[in-house]
Motif scaffolding. Structure first.
Motif, PDB file in Angstrom:
ATOM      1  N   TRP A  32       0.792  -1.227   0.000  1.00  0.00           N
ATOM      2  CA  TRP A  32       0.000   0.000   0.000  1.00  0.00           C
ATOM      3  C   TRP A  32       0.825   1.278   0.000  1.00  0.00           C
ATOM      4  CZ3 TRP A  32      -4.859  -0.754  -1.223  1.00  0.00           C
ATOM      5  CH2 TRP A  32      -5.416  -2.005  -0.974  1.00  0.00           C
ATOM      6  N   ALA A  35      -4.638  -6.394  -3.233  1.00  0.00           N
ATOM      7  CA  ALA A  35      -3.355  -5.692  -3.347  1.00  0.00           C
ATOM      8  C   ALA A  35      -2.296  -6.630  -3.888  1.00  0.00           C
ATOM      9  CB  ALA A  35      -2.914  -5.159  -1.982  1.00  0.00           C
ATOM     10  N   THR A  91     -13.964   2.088  -4.067  1.00  0.00           N
ATOM     11  CA  THR A  91     -12.711   2.801  -3.853  1.00  0.00           C
ATOM     12  C   THR A  91     -13.013   4.277  -3.684  1.00  0.00           C
ATOM     13  OG1 THR A  91     -10.406   2.990  -4.598  1.00  0.00           O
ATOM     14  CG2 THR A  91     -12.113   3.343  -6.269  1.00  0.00           C
ATOM     15  N   ASN A 132      -8.605   7.485  -6.327  1.00  0.00           N
ATOM     16  CA  ASN A 132      -7.772   6.313  -6.573  1.00  0.00           C
ATOM     17  C   ASN A 132      -7.888   5.909  -8.049  1.00  0.00           C
ATOM     18  OD1 ASN A 132      -6.339   3.922  -6.542  1.00  0.00           O
ATOM     19  ND2 ASN A 132      -7.212   3.229  -4.602  1.00  0.00           N
ATOM     20  N   SER A 149      -6.974   2.269  -9.111  1.00  0.00           N
ATOM     21  CA  SER A 149      -8.010   1.281  -8.822  1.00  0.00           C
ATOM     22  C   SER A 149      -9.159   1.398  -9.820  1.00  0.00           C
ATOM     23  CB  SER A 149      -8.539   1.461  -7.399  1.00  0.00           C
ATOM     24  OG  SER A 149      -9.591   0.565  -7.130  1.00  0.00           O
ATOM     25  N   HIS A 178     -10.192  -1.714 -12.253  1.00  0.00           N
ATOM     26  CA  HIS A 178     -11.519  -2.338 -12.234  1.00  0.00           C
ATOM     27  C   HIS A 178     -12.232  -2.192 -13.575  1.00  0.00           C
ATOM     28  CE1 HIS A 178     -10.838  -2.525  -7.899  1.00  0.00           C
ATOM     29  NE2 HIS A 178     -11.712  -3.519  -7.937  1.00  0.00           N
TER      30      HIS A 178
END
Length: 156
Positions: A24, A74, A108, A112, A115, A119
């Protein structure tokens, strides 16, 4: 060696937390990594393990209404860009589908962008929802139908 995806253990969760920065960076999401999720949803707490440790993980569960919800996913800093995130999603989707899920869902924060792009590349629709996580706390909510492989170009 290509990482092997298996259900994780409490020890795996504690290892992930010890190496939190590898997954992260500067974002502190340790409070979202709950032992209870491993105890209660062990079949859908997945780790991608190789000889040199855990390369990635996914924490998810199947809801009673038929949704495979991904709480966290992650990949370790040295495993990004290898397709491991897609493999973790495919493994989770297969389990969730066996458990009766008809769709996948994840969320999210609006900032972000990584992300969101990830997706969308997996075939998710993305909708910004104001106040999703409380007043003034918008989230991007992702949905996509199952089965997973049918709508994802290039999935093995």
């Amino acid at each position: 060696m290509r990482p092997h995806i298996t259900p994780g253990t409490i020890a795996d969760l504690h290892q992930v937390l010890a190496d939190h920065h590898r997954y992260w960076g500067e974002r502190d999401l340790r409070s979202l990594h709950l032992d209870a999720l491993v105890h209660e949803f062990g079949e859908t707490w997945l780790v991608a393990r190789a000889d040199d440790g855990i390369h990635g993980y996914l924490i998810g569960f199947t809801t009673p209404d038929g949704t495979g919800y991904v709480h966290l996913v992650a990949t370790r800093d040295d495993a990004r860009g290898t397709g491991l995130g897609r493999r973790l999603y495919a493994a989770f989707a297969a389990i969730a589908h066996r458990q009766g899920a008809r769709q996948l869902k994840a969320i999210t924060s609006p900032g972000n962008t990584g992300s969101i792009a990830f997706h969308r590349s997996l075939g998710f629709d993305a909708t910004s929802v104001e106040d999703y996580n409380g007043p003034g706390r918008a989230r991007v909510v992702f949905h996509r139908p199952l089965p997973f492989e049918a709508a994802v170009p290039g999935m093995p």
